[in-house]
Write a protein that holds these residues in place. Sequence first.
Motif, PDB file in Angstrom:
ATOM      1  N   GLY A 190      -3.408  73.127  67.011  1.00  0.00           N
ATOM      2  CA  GLY A 190      -3.899  71.740  67.076  1.00  0.00           C
ATOM      3  C   GLY A 190      -2.804  70.703  67.258  1.00  0.00           C
ATOM      4  O   GLY A 190      -2.989  69.534  66.905  1.00  0.00           O
ATOM      5  N   ALA A 191      -1.681  71.096  67.838  1.00  0.00           N
ATOM      6  CA  ALA A 191      -0.543  70.163  67.923  1.00  0.00           C
ATOM      7  C   ALA A 191      -0.672  69.201  69.103  1.00  0.00           C
ATOM      8  O   ALA A 191      -1.360  69.479  70.084  1.00  0.00           O
ATOM      9  CB  ALA A 191       0.747  70.961  68.068  1.00  0.00           C
ATOM     10  N   GLY A 230      -5.499  71.142  70.436  1.00  0.00           N
ATOM     11  CA  GLY A 230      -4.560  70.046  70.211  1.00  0.00           C
ATOM     12  C   GLY A 230      -4.803  68.853  71.113  1.00  0.00           C
ATOM     13  O   GLY A 230      -5.882  68.693  71.694  1.00  0.00           O
TER      14      GLY A 230
END
Length: 324
Positions: A190-191, A230
């Motif tokens: 999820g960056a 992300g």
Amino acid sequence: MSTAFDSILRPVILRAAAADHIKNTATRLPVTARVVDRFVAGETQDDVLSAVAASLAGGLSVSVDHLGEATVDEADAAATVRAYLSVLESMSGLEASGSGRLEVSLKLTALGQSLPRHGRKMATENARTICAAAHSRGVLVTIDAEDHSTVSERLDIVRELRRDFDDLGTVLQAYLRRTEDDCREFAASGARIRLCKGAYAEPPSVAFDTHAQVDDSYLRCLRILMHGNGHPMVASHDPTMIEAAQALAHESGRSPESWEHQMLFGIRSDEQRRLADAGAQVRVYIPYGSQWYGYFVRRLAERPANLLFFLRALAERQGKQQHA
Ligand SMILES: Cc1cc2nc3c(=O)[nH]c(=O)nc-3n(C[C@H](O)[C@H](O)[C@H](O)COP(=O)(O)OP(=O)(O)OC[C@H]3O[C@@H](n4cnc5c(N)ncnc54)[C@H](O)[C@@H]3O)c2cc1C
């Protein structure tokens, strides 16, 4: 296909420019300063704040980069931290703070990563100080990508800092052979990932060396990021990548605020405005500061037209001197 500029001149420019005598001569030439103005907002904090205000007023988001890299001096690293704290303080007064439209970009080597013994620890702690200040002022942080020898350690530091600051972003360079795997990992976690092609001279053992290979890699990485969890940041001025990003965002059912285009200050400004006017999120990366040389050389090495522009300005100046 790779051109002679890419395969021969580009690596030569990037390597030669690192020599101290070339750097000293080039930075002293008034004509260099004129060309630098195309790519850098200015040397002072006031200069960058004016550029930030103009970009925000034009509907763009911003990422501010205090120029500097590869210090092996603790005092220089501490000065870089102070510069970021100061610019963050002034950004927190802007109306856009807390909206996700304000960001700073950092280079870990400017924070001490290359220091012989405690480099990693110092860069991590310096980055943590900046992340904490940015977080409390509603400003995002993204850590830039430098040459391939720094990538593994940088990603380790990002993983460590994301435990406390999960919106910390970083850059992945499509020209590196490892990047597809890195995209998979960071997209799953999820960056915020800024995907660029890559701007350093790298050996073929670690990097693709033709335009076509880099473009294919960029498209594969983009697909992974768009289908991941992300926030993809599509850092490219290339019309093919821009169109592909929009198609992939549509295909993966992304809303406009769940990803963004990013471009560099002074490059394709009309396209930045066109995309923003059409409803896309667009962030402009705005560098400032006195240590502009490395950034400037990478922009010259990216495009024959930039190098020609610089050489023509240099020739005009010499012509004028001969006639004076
Ligand atoms: C927001 C942002 C952050 C970046 N951060 C990093 C980083 O951390 N590490 C890193 O290695 N690289 C970074 N880069 C640079 C990147 O790796 C590329 O070198 C650069 O963006 C050029 O690639 P491109 O995708 O724009 O495509 P290209 O194929 O190089 O260019 C496509 C078109 O864009 C225009 N263009 C591209 N570059 C220039 C230029 N210098 N001057 C004028 N026009 C140009 C031209 O019209 C060109 O035809 C960043 C780029 C952006 C936009």
